[in-house]
Scaffold this active site. Structure first.
Site, mmCIF file in Angstrom:
data_model
loop_
_atom_site.group_PDB
_atom_site.id
_atom_site.type_symbol
_atom_site.label_atom_id
_atom_site.label_comp_id
_atom_site.label_asym_id
_atom_site.label_seq_id
_atom_site.Cartn_x
_atom_site.Cartn_y
_atom_site.Cartn_z
ATOM 1 N N LYS A 161 29.770 -26.359 -10.394
ATOM 2 C CA LYS A 161 28.320 -27.221 -10.633
ATOM 3 C C LYS A 161 27.360 -26.228 -10.276
ATOM 4 O O LYS A 161 26.436 -26.556 -9.491
ATOM 5 C CB LYS A 161 28.471 -28.476 -9.931
ATOM 6 C CG LYS A 161 29.365 -29.423 -10.156
ATOM 7 C CD LYS A 161 29.281 -30.577 -9.548
ATOM 8 C CE LYS A 161 30.123 -31.662 -9.904
ATOM 9 N NZ LYS A 161 31.625 -31.295 -9.344
ATOM 10 N N ASP B 43 21.127 -23.450 -10.037
ATOM 11 C CA ASP B 43 20.091 -22.749 -9.540
ATOM 12 C C ASP B 43 19.459 -21.944 -10.659
ATOM 13 O O ASP B 43 19.766 -22.008 -11.813
ATOM 14 C CB ASP B 43 20.432 -21.789 -8.370
ATOM 15 C CG ASP B 43 19.522 -21.536 -7.414
ATOM 16 O OD1 ASP B 43 18.377 -21.387 -7.505
ATOM 17 O OD2 ASP B 43 20.024 -21.701 -6.161
#
Length: 481
Positions: free
Chosen positions: A314, A317
């Site tokens: 997941k 950023d």
């Protein structure tokens, strides 16, 4: 008012000659097999023909007596058409983006916007009218009025009625029936092909909501493509093709969520349940004794039992950061994981960063479009943004983590977590649905199961129960006509 036939006939014939109109057997993005395929993108390389099409679109607007202040083409094929129209006739143009960029103005509509003014929408082909409506909604949110849309070809599959129900008048230069008549007269196609196309259109009409506000009659579902057939589509990513083929071969659409904390248990699960699964999902950051040697052993088991490794990282950023997280660090995920996933919150940079590392290694990514936890914010516009991002980066993105089918493109895969044989939930907000619900009714492709198998007294027996339930739900879905 229709364009004069003396102008329309030669244009239709020339478009056929440059293969903008093709006849045979083609898989549409909906998964349907169609005897006709219309692709006008190639006319951008033919300036004279591009100008002809733009001119006939503009004349159609003039003949209809439409009053407008600006023009917007539906992305992407209609953009050059709108550009030529505006340039030749000195009309302000607006450009609608498919998604907000994470740099610059970050606007969905570019150009000088004057709220209250009227914008004319230009489109190349209308089927259901959905693409036109998406553009209309974006323009209206900017304070613009939209009352009319001009299209080169109306496929006569309900788009005009759907747009009319939303207050948008559709003016077509040509209908599919007119196109067929012209091409048959020119002996470009025969009567048999004309009949095939007309039958297809009649059997696949998209219904608009009734004017009394009632929902449309339920449309008969069409038989969709099998996993094997989807694997062979020219637009399917090579890794997605590999996954679809092994799913078909092993008769499994089960992904094991191996959320265990010891490497030995992870490898035992992979070896014992490998024949029953198409994918094994890891969370390597919860392994107490992670080493790259462990992942090398897992990779060998994946090869032996024919399943893919999916690291549920997941990523969420900026591009430069996720690139480093993917490529290096303790886990060196890119060196062993076939597939990873990412949130779309950071924008397209997250995909671009992962792609720089993953593409040369023949890896792929899933985007998180929906989540199975209670109160999830991954809904509505968030989900739409995920789909748009996947389409923009289809050379690396192969599908979605979602609770249901969010894209009708058969090239994309849908994987759904939170699956148990009985529906319910846990005290932390996880919501569970059955394989029949997820695969059969919601249109997902792969179920992701963790605790339903890991907590069972006999894990292999439980895995087989889930495999059979998911596969039977898939077969039942294929059988729907």
């Amino acid at each position: 008012m229709e364009v004069a036939s003396q102008a329309l006939g030669p244009l239709v014939t020339e478009l056929y000659d440059v293969q903008a109109f093709k006849f045979g057997s083609f898989v549409l993005k909906s998964g349907l097999s169609s005897p006709v395929y219309i692709d006008l993108r190639g006319i951008v390389s033919r300036p004279r023909l591009l100008s002809q099409v733009a001119d006939i679109l503009f004349q159609t607007a003039k003949n209809a007596g439409i009053s407008f202040d600006s023009v917007c083409g539906v992305p992407y094929t209609a953009l050059p058409l709108a550009t030529v129209i505006c340039s030749a006739n000195h009309i302000p143009m607006l450009i609608r983006r498919k998604e907000t960029k994470d740099y610059g103005t970050k606007r969905l509509v570019e150009g000088e916007i004057n709220p209250g003014q009227t914008c004319l929408v230009i489109e190349d082909v209308v089927t259901s009218g959905a693409s036109v409506l998406e553009t209309v909604e974006v323009l209206q949110k900017e304070g613009l009025k939209v009352t009319d849309a001009i299209v080169l070809l109306d496929r006569e599959q309900g788009g005009k009625d759907k747009l009319q129900a939303q207050g948008i008048r559709l003016h077509a230069v040509c209908t599919l029936s007119q196109m067929l008549e012209i091409l048959q007269q020119q002996e470009k196609i025969d009567a048999d092909m004309v009949g095939r196309v007309k039958r297809f259109i009649q059997e696949n009409v998209f219904s608009a909501a009734n004017h009394n506000g009632l929902p449309p009659p339920e449309k008969k579902a069409c038989k969709e493509l099998s996993f094997g057939a989807r694997a062979e589509l020219p637009g399917t990513h090579p890794l997605a093709s590999k996954l679809l083929r092994l799913m078909q071969k092993k008769e499994t659409n089960l992904c094991l969520s191996a959320d265990v904390s010891e490497a030995r248990e992870l490898l035992q699960l992979a070896d014992a349940l490998g024949p029953s699964i198409c994918m094994l999902k890891t969370h390597v950051d919860i392994l107490n004794d992670f080493t790259l040697d462990v992942m090398e052993e897992l990779t060998a088991l994946a090869k032996r039992h024919e399943f893919l490794i999916f690291e549920d990282r997941k990523f969420a950023d900026i591009g430069n950061t996720v690139k480093k997280q993917y490529e290096s660090g303790t886990f060196k995920i890119a060196s062993w994981a076939d597939i990873v996933n990412a949130h779309v919150v950071p924008g397209s940079g997250v995909v671009k960063g992962l792609q720089e590392v993953g593409l040369p290694l023949h890896r792929a990514c899933l985007l998180i479009a929906e989540m199975s936890s209670a109160g999830s914010l991954a809904t509505g516009n968030y989900t739409k943004a995920a789909v748009g991002m996947a389409e923009e980066h289809c050379e690396f993105v192969i599908g979605f983590i979602s609770g249901s089918r969010v894209s009708m493109k058969p090239e994309f895969l849908h994987l759904t977590p939170g699956v148990q044989l009985e529906t319910g939930g846990d005290h932390l907000g996880q919501q569970y649905n059955s394989p029949q619900e997820v695969i059969g009714k919601r249109g997902s492709d792969v179920i992701i199961v963790g605790r339903g198998i890991l907590a069972a007294a006999n894990r292999l027996e439980a895995a087989e129960m889930y495999r059979k339930a998911a596969w039977e739900a898939y077969l039942s879905r294929l059988a729907v006509q």
